[in-house]
Design a protein around this motif. Structure first.
Motif, PDB file in Angstrom:
ATOM      1  N   ARG A  45       0.824  -1.203   0.000  1.00  0.00           N
ATOM      2  CA  ARG A  45       0.000   0.000   0.000  1.00  0.00           C
ATOM      3  C   ARG A  45       0.865   1.263   0.000  1.00  0.00           C
ATOM      4  NH1 ARG A  45      -3.713  -0.427   4.618  1.00  0.00           N
ATOM      5  NH2 ARG A  45      -4.766  -1.983   3.322  1.00  0.00           N
ATOM      6  N   ARG A  46       2.005   1.214   0.689  1.00  0.00           N
ATOM      7  CA  ARG A  46       2.897   2.364   0.745  1.00  0.00           C
ATOM      8  C   ARG A  46       3.400   2.723  -0.659  1.00  0.00           C
ATOM      9  NH1 ARG A  46       8.034   2.328   0.252  1.00  0.00           N
ATOM     10  NH2 ARG A  46       8.142   0.080   0.600  1.00  0.00           N
TER      11      ARG A  46
ATOM     12  N   ALA B 201      -2.145   3.909 -11.501  1.00  0.00           N
ATOM     13  CA  ALA B 201      -1.034   3.278 -10.776  1.00  0.00           C
ATOM     14  C   ALA B 201      -1.146   1.764 -10.785  1.00  0.00           C
ATOM     15  CB  ALA B 201      -0.982   3.795  -9.336  1.00  0.00           C
ATOM     16  N   LEU B 202      -2.380   1.254 -10.854  1.00  0.00           N
ATOM     17  CA  LEU B 202      -2.605  -0.196 -10.879  1.00  0.00           C
ATOM     18  C   LEU B 202      -2.670  -0.738 -12.303  1.00  0.00           C
ATOM     19  CD1 LEU B 202      -5.285  -0.510  -8.044  1.00  0.00           C
ATOM     20  CD2 LEU B 202      -2.913  -1.306  -7.956  1.00  0.00           C
TER      21      LEU B 202
ATOM     22  N   PRO C  73      -1.555   6.953   2.200  1.00  0.00           N
ATOM     23  CA  PRO C  73      -1.794   5.592   2.698  1.00  0.00           C
ATOM     24  C   PRO C  73      -3.083   5.503   3.525  1.00  0.00           C
ATOM     25  CG  PRO C  73       0.499   6.203   3.008  1.00  0.00           C
ATOM     26  CD  PRO C  73      -0.221   7.450   2.578  1.00  0.00           C
ATOM     27  N   ARG C  74      -3.366   6.532   4.311  1.00  0.00           N
ATOM     28  CA  ARG C  74      -4.587   6.524   5.128  1.00  0.00           C
ATOM     29  C   ARG C  74      -5.835   6.508   4.249  1.00  0.00           C
ATOM     30  NH1 ARG C  74      -7.809  10.619   7.335  1.00  0.00           N
ATOM     31  NH2 ARG C  74      -8.871  10.064   9.277  1.00  0.00           N
ATOM     32  N   TYR C  75      -5.827   7.301   3.191  1.00  0.00           N
ATOM     33  CA  TYR C  75      -6.955   7.342   2.267  1.00  0.00           C
ATOM     34  C   TYR C  75      -7.119   5.992   1.562  1.00  0.00           C
ATOM     35  CZ  TYR C  75     -10.248  10.475  -0.111  1.00  0.00           C
ATOM     36  OH  TYR C  75     -11.371  11.121  -0.547  1.00  0.00           O
TER      37      TYR C  75
ATOM     38  N   GLU D  34       2.774   6.058  -3.081  1.00  0.00           N
ATOM     39  CA  GLU D  34       3.819   6.885  -3.679  1.00  0.00           C
ATOM     40  C   GLU D  34       3.627   7.034  -5.180  1.00  0.00           C
ATOM     41  OE1 GLU D  34       7.180   4.716  -2.374  1.00  0.00           O
ATOM     42  OE2 GLU D  34       7.308   5.702  -0.420  1.00  0.00           O
ATOM     43  N   ILE D  35       3.180   5.962  -5.847  1.00  0.00           N
ATOM     44  CA  ILE D  35       2.986   6.013  -7.299  1.00  0.00           C
ATOM     45  C   ILE D  35       1.774   6.860  -7.661  1.00  0.00           C
ATOM     46  CG2 ILE D  35       2.514   4.657  -9.372  1.00  0.00           C
ATOM     47  CD1 ILE D  35       3.967   2.328  -8.099  1.00  0.00           C
TER      48      ILE D  35
END
Length: 305
Positions: free
Chosen positions: A46-47, A81-82, A57-59, A51-52
């Motif tokens: 997730r981190r 990003a995915l 991270p919280r969202y 970044e990408i």
């Protein structure tokens, strides 16, 4: 039909508001599950996804838990990003069991030749139609790609894009930090995604890419198929002198064999660069002369129609 009262004392017909809320909740939950599964299937922490994509991270944690009401803009960043389309995250059809997903998985694992055959079958338009009016300048740093591309774009009144700037904008960090954080493999993935984005957003443009992109077979094949490619070249000594003139002394600093290494790179990539549709040699020429030759080459080859 009766009425229901909410906590603010407002009344609405029973069933209408609750049904809308249920549909929204189902959509948020579905999107969150798909983001989480897509991230896990790609092995992205997730981190790293944060970044990408530029989403905190919280969202992302709230989104994956079905508790986030993410904006369309942020969701688009996550989808890119995915390496998925935003519609894929939102459709009611289960993408994990669909035939389309299976085909996509097979395509991603196929070699370049097989991918090209598939694309020819699914999209049988001509090479000219596939390339539209997109021009891509390839070659080593120092040949003049960025300067000539910007100047030609101004003269022709078409957009100029430098792929590394596109990568930096998407990742939110300089290219050297991308390399330090994700390594060569991570950079190549972002590079491929950036190429896909500019194809989707521009039918007419001039693109300048990093010299090493030809070493990424799939991405380079995409460039050759979807752009009118021009190899901008120069003598090794001019490559080195221009890089140093830009204020970068690293190529020579503490490395007496830098020139020989540069010549070796040029030799090893020459066959790849020669796949371009045209070439422009800027050796010993002023910027104005090279620009005139580039514009003439574009016109002669009818790259802009």
């Amino acid at each position: 039909m009766g009425e229901i009262t909410n906590f603010r004392g407002e009344t609405t017909p029973s069933g209408s508001r609750s049904m809308g809320e249920d549909e929204v909740r189902a959509l948020i939950t579905r999107v969150g599950e798909r983001v989480r599964k897509a991230r896990e299937r790609k092995g992205i922490p997730r981190r790293v996804l944060s970044e990408i994509s530029g989403v905190s991270p919280r969202y992302l944690a709230q989104l994956e838990a079905g508790e986030g009401n993410i904006s369309i803009g942020l969701l688009q960043r996550v989808a890119i990003a995915l390496d998925h389309r935003i519609e894929w995250l939102m459709t009611e059809e289960d993408p994990w069991s669909s035939e389309a997903l299976h085909v996509a998985e097979l395509y991603r694992s196929a070699n370049t030749a097989t991918r090209q055959q598939v694309m020819n079958l699914l999209r049988p338009e001509s090479s000219q139609e596939m390339r539209a009016q997109r021009i891509c300048l390839i070659g080593l740093r120092g040949a003049g790609k960025s300067t000539l591309g910007q100047r030609a774009g101004d003269v022709l009144n078409i957009p100029f894009v430098e792929l590394n700037r596109e990568i930096e904008e998407q990742s939110g960090m300089p290219v050297n930090e991308v390399m330090a954080l994700y390594g060569q493999e991570g950079y190549r993935k972002l590079e491929a995604q950036a190429v896909s984005r500019v194809i989707q957003t521009h039918d007419t443009m001039i693109l300048a890419v990093a010299g090493g992109i030809v070493a990424a077979p799939d991405t380079y094949t995409t460039l050759l198929n979807r752009f009118h490619t021009i190899w901008v070249k120069a003598a090794p000594t001019e490559h080195m002198e221009r890089v140093r003139a830009q204020g970068d002394t690293r190529p020579m600093a503490g490395n007496p064999e830098a020139m020989q290494e540069l010549k070796s790179i040029l030799t090893s990539r020459e066959a790849l660069y020669e796949k371009a549709l045209a070439r422009l040699d800027t050796t010993g020429k002023t910027l104005d002369v090279s620009l005139r030759e580039l514009l003439a080459l574009i016109a002669d080859h009818k790259f802009l129609g």
